[in-house]
Design a protein around this motif. Structure first.
Motif, PDB file in Angstrom:
ATOM      1  N   ASP A   1      -0.675   4.761  24.123  1.00 19.42           N
ATOM      2  CA  ASP A   1      -1.349   5.979  24.572  1.00 19.42           C
ATOM      3  C   ASP A   1      -0.658   6.658  25.742  1.00 19.42           C
ATOM      4  N   LEU A   2      -0.025   5.870  26.619  1.00 21.02           N
ATOM      5  CA  LEU A   2       0.548   6.416  27.834  1.00 21.02           C
ATOM      6  C   LEU A   2       1.762   5.588  28.235  1.00 21.02           C
ATOM      7  N   ILE A   3       2.854   6.270  28.537  1.00 23.30           N
ATOM      8  CA  ILE A   3       4.053   5.589  29.042  1.00 23.30           C
ATOM      9  C   ILE A   3       4.396   6.201  30.388  1.00 23.30           C
ATOM     10  N   LEU A   4       4.541   5.339  31.379  1.00 28.25           N
ATOM     11  CA  LEU A   4       4.876   5.760  32.732  1.00 28.25           C
ATOM     12  C   LEU A   4       6.327   5.404  33.030  1.00 28.25           C
ATOM     13  N   THR A   5       6.921   6.143  33.953  1.00 30.13           N
ATOM     14  CA  THR A   5       8.246   5.798  34.462  1.00 30.13           C
ATOM     15  C   THR A   5       8.097   5.388  35.916  1.00 30.13           C
ATOM     16  N   GLU A   6       9.194   5.001  36.533  1.00 30.35           N
ATOM     17  CA  GLU A   6       9.141   4.476  37.898  1.00 30.35           C
ATOM     18  C   GLU A   6       8.722   5.503  38.945  1.00 30.35           C
ATOM     19  N   ARG A   7       8.746   6.773  38.622  1.00 29.91           N
ATOM     20  CA  ARG A   7       8.356   7.806  39.582  1.00 29.91           C
ATOM     21  C   ARG A   7       6.857   7.721  39.855  1.00 29.91           C
ATOM     22  N   ASN A   8       6.507   7.562  41.100  1.00 35.73           N
ATOM     23  CA  ASN A   8       5.119   7.484  41.568  1.00 35.73           C
ATOM     24  C   ASN A   8       4.363   6.260  41.082  1.00 35.73           C
ATOM     25  N   VAL A   9       5.041   5.247  40.570  1.00 37.34           N
ATOM     26  CA  VAL A   9       4.375   4.010  40.175  1.00 37.34           C
ATOM     27  C   VAL A   9       4.668   2.974  41.254  1.00 37.34           C
ATOM     28  N   LEU A  10       3.640   2.423  41.813  1.00 41.50           N
ATOM     29  CA  LEU A  10       3.807   1.430  42.866  1.00 41.50           C
ATOM     30  C   LEU A  10       4.053   0.041  42.300  1.00 41.50           C
ATOM     31  N   TYR A  11       3.475  -0.240  41.134  1.00 40.72           N
ATOM     32  CA  TYR A  11       3.635  -1.551  40.515  1.00 40.72           C
ATOM     33  C   TYR A  11       3.438  -1.408  39.017  1.00 40.72           C
ATOM     34  N   ALA A  12       4.242  -2.146  38.269  1.00 42.16           N
ATOM     35  CA  ALA A  12       4.062  -2.230  36.820  1.00 42.16           C
ATOM     36  C   ALA A  12       4.339  -3.659  36.399  1.00 42.16           C
ATOM     37  N   SER A  13       3.416  -4.251  35.699  1.00 39.88           N
ATOM     38  CA  SER A  13       3.568  -5.622  35.225  1.00 39.88           C
ATOM     39  C   SER A  13       4.642  -5.702  34.150  1.00 39.88           C
ATOM     40  N   ASP A  14       5.307  -6.826  34.076  1.00 41.34           N
ATOM     41  CA  ASP A  14       6.298  -7.043  33.023  1.00 41.34           C
ATOM     42  C   ASP A  14       5.664  -6.965  31.636  1.00 41.34           C
ATOM     43  N   ARG A  15       4.367  -7.244  31.545  1.00 37.96           N
ATOM     44  CA  ARG A  15       3.680  -7.192  30.246  1.00 37.96           C
ATOM     45  C   ARG A  15       3.720  -5.801  29.635  1.00 37.96           C
ATOM     46  N   ILE A  16       3.745  -4.771  30.478  1.00 37.78           N
ATOM     47  CA  ILE A  16       3.740  -3.411  29.934  1.00 37.78           C
ATOM     48  C   ILE A  16       5.107  -2.740  30.004  1.00 37.78           C
ATOM     49  N   ASP A  17       6.118  -3.435  30.539  1.00 40.58           N
ATOM     50  CA  ASP A  17       7.463  -2.866  30.664  1.00 40.58           C
ATOM     51  C   ASP A  17       8.164  -2.922  29.306  1.00 40.58           C
ATOM     52  N   ILE A  18       8.429  -1.777  28.722  1.00 44.42           N
ATOM     53  CA  ILE A  18       9.079  -1.708  27.407  1.00 44.42           C
ATOM     54  C   ILE A  18      10.531  -1.244  27.527  1.00 44.42           C
ATOM     55  N   THR A  19      11.093  -1.319  28.720  1.00 44.92           N
ATOM     56  CA  THR A  19      12.470  -0.882  28.935  1.00 44.92           C
ATOM     57  C   THR A  19      13.436  -1.613  28.003  1.00 44.92           C
ATOM     58  N   ASP A  20      13.292  -2.935  27.892  1.00 42.34           N
ATOM     59  CA  ASP A  20      14.180  -3.691  27.002  1.00 42.34           C
ATOM     60  C   ASP A  20      14.034  -3.246  25.553  1.00 42.34           C
ATOM     61  N   ASP A  21      12.816  -2.916  25.141  1.00 42.89           N
ATOM     62  CA  ASP A  21      12.595  -2.450  23.771  1.00 42.89           C
ATOM     63  C   ASP A  21      13.266  -1.103  23.526  1.00 42.89           C
ATOM     64  N   ILE A  22      13.208  -0.229  24.511  1.00 40.12           N
ATOM     65  CA  ILE A  22      13.873   1.079  24.382  1.00 40.12           C
ATOM     66  C   ILE A  22      15.378   0.867  24.316  1.00 40.12           C
ATOM     67  N   LEU A  23      15.917  -0.005  25.171  1.00 37.07           N
ATOM     68  CA  LEU A  23      17.356  -0.297  25.131  1.00 37.07           C
ATOM     69  C   LEU A  23      17.748  -0.881  23.774  1.00 37.07           C
ATOM     70  N   ALA A  24      16.923  -1.749  23.221  1.00 39.72           N
ATOM     71  CA  ALA A  24      17.213  -2.319  21.892  1.00 39.72           C
ATOM     72  C   ALA A  24      17.204  -1.235  20.824  1.00 39.72           C
ATOM     73  N   THR A  25      16.277  -0.310  20.922  1.00 40.95           N
ATOM     74  CA  THR A  25      16.219   0.813  19.971  1.00 40.95           C
ATOM     75  C   THR A  25      17.468   1.661  20.094  1.00 40.95           C
ATOM     76  N   MET A  26      17.904   1.884  21.321  1.00 43.10           N
ATOM     77  CA  MET A  26      19.096   2.710  21.528  1.00 43.10           C
ATOM     78  C   MET A  26      20.348   1.972  21.078  1.00 43.10           C
ATOM     79  N   GLN A  27      20.348   0.646  21.122  1.00 46.27           N
ATOM     80  CA  GLN A  27      21.476  -0.138  20.619  1.00 46.27           C
ATOM     81  C   GLN A  27      21.645   0.081  19.125  1.00 46.27           C
ATOM     82  N   ARG A  28      20.528   0.246  18.428  1.00 45.98           N
ATOM     83  CA  ARG A  28      20.574   0.433  16.967  1.00 45.98           C
ATOM     84  C   ARG A  28      21.019   1.831  16.569  1.00 45.98           C
ATOM     85  N   ASP A  29      20.814   2.806  17.445  1.00 44.92           N
ATOM     86  CA  ASP A  29      21.165   4.205  17.104  1.00 44.92           C
ATOM     87  C   ASP A  29      22.650   4.419  17.087  1.00 44.92           C
TER      88      ASP A  29
END
Length: 167
Positions: free
Chosen positions: A139-167
């Motif tokens: 429903d919502l994806i945040l970036t590091e701007r104005n985020v004080l804390y983000a749990s690793d459970r919701i960090d999808i950075t590796d998934d995005i990098l994996a998707t970009m590896q396939r492109d």
């Protein structure tokens, strides 16, 4: 007065948590990491290097030649006849001006091309993020701007990098 404080908090990005609290599925992405680590970013850097390295080499060679002219003027200037010294000083001045112009042109051209490549990369990253969000029903994806804390459970950075590896 309370509504004014709420408007200030929303405008400054500090009132993000209540908006997120109602979300069903929230994720976080570290954009800087994707911009640095994606294969597309590496490709863009290699392309810029390939495109601009010949001009950079020319500038380096000209800078070295200008240094040799300056050294010659300092070392031999007093021993030269006045017209020879004037000719050498004129050549040094003219080449210095041309060098500065070439350097400015190089910087401007490199910045324009870097911005073009960055814009293309950001579009690809945004497309990958939106595709993953739709695929996972996020429903919502945040970036590091104005985020004080983000749990690793919701960090999808590796998934995005994996998707970009396939492109």
């Amino acid at each position: 007065m309370a509504w004014f404080a709420a408007v200030i908090l929303v405008a400054s990005g500090w009132l993000v948590v209540p908006a997120v609290a109602g979300a069903q599925n929230v994720a976080f992405v570290t954009m800087n990491r994707i911009l640095e680590d994606s294969p597309q970013a590496e490709d863009a850097m290699r392309e810029l290097e390939r495109e601009f390295s010949p001009r950079d080499s020319e500038l380096v060679a000209e800078r070295e030649e200008l240094q040799r002219l300056r050294d010659r003027l300092e070392r031999d200037g007093d021993l030269m006849n006045p017209s020879e010294r004037a000719d050498l000083e004129r050549e040094f001045s003219q080449r210095s001006r041309e060098f500065r112009r070439a350097q400015e042109s190089f910087s401007e051209d490199l910045n324009v091309r870097r911005n073009e490549e960055l814009a293309k990369l950001q579009r690809r990253i945004n497309d990958a993020i939106v595709d993953l969000a739709r695929e996972r029903d996020i429903d919502l994806i945040l970036t590091e701007r104005n985020v004080l804390y983000a749990s690793d459970r919701i960090d999808i950075t590796d998934d995005i990098l994996a998707t970009m590896q396939r492109d």
